[in-house]
Design a protein around this motif. Structure first.
Motif, PDB file in Angstrom:
ATOM      1  N   ASP A 120       0.827  -1.213   0.000  1.00 56.18           N
ATOM      2  CA  ASP A 120       0.000   0.000   0.000  1.00 56.18           C
ATOM      3  C   ASP A 120       0.858   1.258   0.000  1.00 56.18           C
ATOM      4  N   GLU A 121       2.010   1.203   0.668  1.00 55.22           N
ATOM      5  CA  GLU A 121       2.898   2.359   0.752  1.00 55.22           C
ATOM      6  C   GLU A 121       3.734   2.537  -0.510  1.00 55.22           C
ATOM      7  N   GLY A 122       3.809   1.500  -1.366  1.00 53.27           N
ATOM      8  CA  GLY A 122       4.633   1.580  -2.565  1.00 53.27           C
ATOM      9  C   GLY A 122       6.088   1.824  -2.215  1.00 53.27           C
ATOM     10  N   ILE A 123       6.674   0.909  -1.495  1.00 51.85           N
ATOM     11  CA  ILE A 123       8.047   1.051  -0.987  1.00 51.85           C
ATOM     12  C   ILE A 123       8.987   1.586  -2.063  1.00 51.85           C
ATOM     13  N   SER A 124       9.741   2.622  -1.708  1.00 54.42           N
ATOM     14  CA  SER A 124      10.716   3.164  -2.657  1.00 54.42           C
ATOM     15  C   SER A 124      12.130   3.188  -2.077  1.00 54.42           C
ATOM     16  N   ALA A 125      12.272   2.846  -0.798  1.00 50.31           N
ATOM     17  CA  ALA A 125      13.597   2.872  -0.175  1.00 50.31           C
ATOM     18  C   ALA A 125      13.678   1.792   0.900  1.00 50.31           C
ATOM     19  N   PRO A 126      14.863   1.190   1.069  1.00 52.84           N
ATOM     20  CA  PRO A 126      15.025   0.169   2.108  1.00 52.84           C
ATOM     21  C   PRO A 126      14.643   0.662   3.502  1.00 52.84           C
ATOM     22  N   ALA A 127      14.875   1.935   3.787  1.00 54.16           N
ATOM     23  CA  ALA A 127      14.534   2.461   5.107  1.00 54.16           C
ATOM     24  C   ALA A 127      13.030   2.378   5.359  1.00 54.16           C
ATOM     25  N   GLN A 128      12.236   2.587   4.311  1.00 53.99           N
ATOM     26  CA  GLN A 128      10.780   2.463   4.455  1.00 53.99           C
ATOM     27  C   GLN A 128      10.395   1.019   4.776  1.00 53.99           C
ATOM     28  N   LEU A 129      11.001   0.070   4.073  1.00 56.25           N
ATOM     29  CA  LEU A 129      10.717  -1.341   4.316  1.00 56.25           C
ATOM     30  C   LEU A 129      11.068  -1.702   5.757  1.00 56.25           C
ATOM     31  N   THR A 130      12.213  -1.239   6.225  1.00 57.72           N
ATOM     32  CA  THR A 130      12.659  -1.522   7.584  1.00 57.72           C
ATOM     33  C   THR A 130      11.678  -0.960   8.611  1.00 57.72           C
ATOM     34  N   GLU A 131      11.196   0.235   8.373  1.00 63.70           N
ATOM     35  CA  GLU A 131      10.261   0.881   9.301  1.00 63.70           C
ATOM     36  C   GLU A 131       8.917   0.146   9.339  1.00 63.70           C
ATOM     37  N   ILE A 132       8.391  -0.202   8.177  1.00 57.71           N
ATOM     38  CA  ILE A 132       7.107  -0.911   8.110  1.00 57.71           C
ATOM     39  C   ILE A 132       7.246  -2.300   8.730  1.00 57.71           C
ATOM     40  N   ALA A 133       8.360  -2.978   8.448  1.00 58.95           N
ATOM     41  CA  ALA A 133       8.595  -4.305   9.024  1.00 58.95           C
ATOM     42  C   ALA A 133       8.615  -4.232  10.549  1.00 58.95           C
ATOM     43  N   ALA A 134       9.347  -3.273  11.100  1.00 59.49           N
ATOM     44  CA  ALA A 134       9.464  -3.150  12.556  1.00 59.49           C
ATOM     45  C   ALA A 134       8.104  -2.940  13.212  1.00 59.49           C
ATOM     46  N   ALA A 135       7.233  -2.206  12.536  1.00 62.66           N
ATOM     47  CA  ALA A 135       5.893  -1.972  13.077  1.00 62.66           C
ATOM     48  C   ALA A 135       5.062  -3.254  13.107  1.00 62.66           C
ATOM     49  N   HIS A 136       5.518  -4.286  12.379  1.00 65.05           N
ATOM     50  CA  HIS A 136       4.797  -5.567  12.322  1.00 65.05           C
ATOM     51  C   HIS A 136       5.591  -6.709  12.969  1.00 65.05           C
TER      52      HIS A 136
END
Length: 147
Positions: A120-136
């Motif tokens: 849904d966020e349309g990941i564009s950077a590894p930092a975004q993936l890391t942040e979303i993963a940590a929230a889950h």
């Protein structure tokens, strides 16, 4: 939990990291106890090294081959293989054949929720993936594997 029967018509697909993940059984179908995702992927598709804080993860390889690294040890997983990855152990995988199809089963619904949120966020950077993963409940602890 009540019985759940799903079909291709009722199952959701999620485009995640360039591949299509089909949610065969959702956490919503199982009162949050587990989820099953079906993925067809090309060579090189995989995950960064990560760990699930609370959930166990199981891969069932239906076609092709994966390389799975768990707790520092490498394993080849071809068609018919199963890989059980306990919560709290760093692991990752990569498709090593031209294509592969595998089911992933996870205790709890958090991975399914993570994939949906990241898509849904349309990941564009590894930092975004890391942040979303940590929230889950998923900690990214290293780079992606290469075939």
């Amino acid at each position: 939990m009540t019985p759940a029967i799903t079909s291709r018509d009722t199952q959701r697909t999620i485009n995640f990291l360039g591949e299509c993940y089909r949610v065969r059984v959702s956490g919503q179908d199982t009162a949050g106890t587990f989820a099953v995702l079906d993925t067809e992927a090309e060579r090189g598709h995989g995950s960064p090294m990560h760990l699930h804080r609370h959930d166990c993860e199981i891969f069932l390889v239906l076609e092709g081959a994966l390389r799975v690294v768990v707790d520092g040890q490498e394993h080849e997983a071809g068609a018919g293989s199963a890989a059980v990855l306990p919560a709290g152990l760093a692991h990752g995988f990569v498709v090593t054949s031209e294509t592969a199809r595998y089911l992933t089963m996870r205790q709890g619904p958090t991975f399914e929720q993570f994939v949906a949120a990241a898509a849904d966020e349309g990941i564009s950077a590894p930092a975004q993936l890391t942040e979303i993963a940590a929230a889950h409940g998923i900690d990214i602890v290293g780079p992606p594997l290469v075939p």
